[in-house]
Enzyme design. Structure first.
Site, PDB file in Angstrom:
ATOM      1  N   ASP A 196      -9.538   2.030   1.043  1.00  0.00           N
ATOM      2  CA  ASP A 196      -8.120   2.183   1.326  1.00  0.00           C
ATOM      3  C   ASP A 196      -7.905   2.607   2.781  1.00  0.00           C
ATOM      4  O   ASP A 196      -8.658   3.439   3.301  1.00  0.00           O
ATOM      5  CB  ASP A 196      -7.561   3.259   0.376  1.00  0.00           C
ATOM      6  CG  ASP A 196      -6.057   3.372   0.460  1.00  0.00           C
ATOM      7  OD1 ASP A 196      -5.383   2.368   0.198  1.00  0.00           O
ATOM      8  OD2 ASP A 196      -5.557   4.470   0.779  1.00  0.00           O
ATOM      9  N   GLU A 251      -9.387  -2.491   3.325  1.00  0.00           N
ATOM     10  CA  GLU A 251      -7.966  -2.786   3.499  1.00  0.00           C
ATOM     11  C   GLU A 251      -7.651  -2.465   4.954  1.00  0.00           C
ATOM     12  O   GLU A 251      -7.463  -1.322   5.326  1.00  0.00           O
ATOM     13  CB  GLU A 251      -7.116  -1.904   2.571  1.00  0.00           C
ATOM     14  CG  GLU A 251      -5.655  -2.282   2.606  1.00  0.00           C
ATOM     15  CD  GLU A 251      -4.699  -1.096   2.624  1.00  0.00           C
ATOM     16  OE1 GLU A 251      -3.495  -1.341   2.504  1.00  0.00           O
ATOM     17  OE2 GLU A 251      -5.127   0.059   2.797  1.00  0.00           O
TER      18      GLU A 251
HETATM   19  C1  NOJ Z   1      -2.790   1.204   0.568  1.00  0.00           C
HETATM   20  C2  NOJ Z   1      -2.634   1.139  -0.925  1.00  0.00           C
HETATM   21  O1  NOJ Z   1      -2.816  -0.181  -1.353  1.00  0.00           O
HETATM   22  C3  NOJ Z   1      -1.243   1.663  -1.202  1.00  0.00           C
HETATM   23  O2  NOJ Z   1      -0.876   1.451  -2.543  1.00  0.00           O
HETATM   24  C4  NOJ Z   1      -1.183   3.120  -0.828  1.00  0.00           C
HETATM   25  O3  NOJ Z   1       0.136   3.586  -1.002  1.00  0.00           O
HETATM   26  C5  NOJ Z   1      -1.587   3.337   0.639  1.00  0.00           C
HETATM   27  N1  NOJ Z   1      -2.753   2.580   1.000  1.00  0.00           N
HETATM   28  C6  NOJ Z   1      -1.858   4.794   0.929  1.00  0.00           C
HETATM   29  O4  NOJ Z   1      -3.037   5.204   0.286  1.00  0.00           O
END
Ligand code: NOJ
Length: 498
Positions: A196, A251
């Site tokens: 993440d 991500e």
């Molecule tokens: C990306 C995640 O996919 C999302 O759902 C989340 O709110 C943010 N990162 C913060 O962790």
């Protein structure tokens, strides 16, 4: 043809948002046991791996991306024993398991942070600062300032909600903790991690103002700091020290493809999401340019295609027509690389735009950055004709639309023309083609400008982005809808052998 291609390179990965997938306990929220019982459905769908969004102990201030204990399962999702049973069953069915790791921030309920607030001990693991005013001009991604105050008046940084304090990655204990967390789950046999906010973690040590710079622009003090790459090199060596092909997908939001490529250097992450198709409008030109840019970039070594996830409006609603959703799937499944699907897209679920305000839970809605993401997180419809559609025996945590009876798994399984039947056919066919297609594509000239077509070996994928039917020649392997008189309908697609 023998192949040494690692599994993740052309895998179809299915994202599970556990809270909305299937509830075994009857409390109205999905759980790991509910997911385990549905594994035969997922293996029958024909996907290779599951990516589970966070199920860790969490107050759920941000749907679980606020982790209070990185080594345990939240009681509402089950227990560690449930997790182990899930992994074992998934592996027996040939499904790999990827789990989410949230290293940029913890929950404010994490013992490190609660102790720091209560006693002042360990504040150096986060970004605490003194001052009359906030230390800089940074804004939270969810709206509002990125700084809040503790009761004793110190400021702390949170790039998301105030309940998600950002960790200080310059502190050695933070590094050590996450290395240990990775090992904890690798020892429990997970096949990989989705990281993440992977471009986050480090901030510029002086925490300077952002000014006019874009949050993710090159040189941003908030994201994309060079120090982060050493962390991923280290994580890579941990992954490589385990048997099997363990992997990590980041991500990563960056403004430039060159910056994205830095994360997938051979000794760093295996993949980084390429989110570009999420942003591309429904047009032949936009899709072609998007794909070409991704493939040309050095990160195109390991492409990842995404149409929907738990953070964006479902593509069934973005594209408007069901046929377009089918065509978009055919398009990404025919591309070189791996495809990440999001639960419910195989049922053609639309975004639920009209949730009542009192039902909404996404912090984005409350922090003023828009309507939020609850509309793509509505619990799945499994069976029956009314809420809760077999999702739970209780009351679903978000209300389900009254017309989803026709979209249930049960209803669609009986119908060979349903979206679900189509997904099964497409995924089965892709499996048979796997390993037979070259890793590159050639764009094909087509007499009609609104058709985008490409070839990989014997396979031609053609998508009609226009409204009018267009003619084609070749043997149809798969079509998004009925093919009448050698024509692809407006919004339709074909896979041809020619
Ligand atoms: C990306 C995640 O996919 C999302 O759902 C989340 O709110 C943010 N990162 C913060 O962790």
């Amino acid at each position: 043809m023998t192949t040494t291609t690692p599994w993740w390179r052309d895998a179809v990965v299915y994202e599970v948002y556990p809270r909305s997938f299937s509830d075994a306990s009857g409390d109205g929220e999905g759980d790991l046991e509910g997911l385990r019982r549905r594994l035969p459905y997922l293996s029958g769908l024909g996907v290779d791996a599951l990516w589970l969004t966070p199920f860790y102990t969490s107050p759920l201030a941000d749907g679980g991306y606020d982790v209070a204990d990185y080594r345990d399962v939240d009681p509402r999702f089950g227990t560690l024993a449930d997790f182990d049973a899930l992994v074992a069953d998934a592996h027996r069915l040939g499904l790999r398991i990827i789990i989410d790791i949230v290293p940029n921030h913890t929950s404010s309920a994490h013992p490190w942070f609660s102790e720091a607030v209560r006693t002042g001990e360990g504040r150096e693991r986060y970004h605490f600062r003194d001052g009359e005013t906030a230390p800089n001009d940074w804004r939270s991604n969810f709206g509002g300032p990125a700084w809040s105050r503790t009761p004793d008046g110190q400021w702390y940084l949170h790039l998301y909600t105030p309940d998600q304090p950002d960790l200080n990655w310059h502190h050695p204990e933070v590094r050590e903790e996450f290395e240990s967390v990775l090992r904890f789950w690798l020892d429990r046999d997970v096949d990989g991690f989705r990281i993440d906010v992977a471009a986050g973690l480090f901030k510029h040590p002086d925490l300077p103002d952002l000014g006019a710079l874009g949050t993710h622009a090159p040189g941003s003090p908030m994201y994309g700091r060079p120090e982060v790459h050493e962390i991923y090199r280290n994580w890579r060596s941990i992954l490589d020290s385990y048997p099997g092909e363990r992997m990590a997908v980041g991500e990563v939001w960056t403004e430039s493809p060159e910056d994205l490529a830095l994360y997938v250097r051979p000794d760093e992450l295996h993949q980084a999401f390429q989110f570009h198709l999420l942003l591309a409008p429904w047009s032949a030109r936009a899709f072609r340019e998007t794909v070409q840019t991704c493939l040309d970039s050095p990160s195109g070594r390991a492409p990842t295609w995404v149409l929907s996830n738990h953070d964006v409006i479902r593509h069934r609603s973005r594209y408007g027509a069901e046929e377009r959703s089918r065509s978009a799937l055919m398009f990404i499944l025919a591309l070189p690389g791996s495809a990440y699907l999001y639960q419910g897209e195989e049922l053609g679920l639309p975004e639920v735009f009209d949730l009542p305000d009192e039902a909404r839970q996404d912090p984005i809605f409350f922090q003023g950055k828009g309507i939020g993401r609850d509309g793509c997180r509505v619990p799945l419809p499994w069976s029956g004709t009314q809420q809760p559609y077999g999702f739970t025996t209780g009351k679903p945590w978000l209300p389900q639309p009254s017309d989803w009876g026709r979209l249930t798994v049960e209803a669609q399984e009986r119908d060979p023309s349903s979206m679900l039947s189509f997904y099964r056919r497409a995924l089965a066919l892709r499996r048979t083609l796997r390993g037979t297609l070259p890793p590159t594509l050639e764009w094909q000239e087509w007499p009609h400008p609104e058709v985008l077509a490409f070839r990989r070996g014997d396979l031609v994928c053609a998508v009609n982005f226009g409204e009018e039917p267009v003619e084609f020649q070749g043997d149809v392997l798969l079509a998004s809808g009925p093919v009448a008189e050698g024509r692809i309908a407006g919004g339709g697609a074909v896979w041809l052998r020619s």
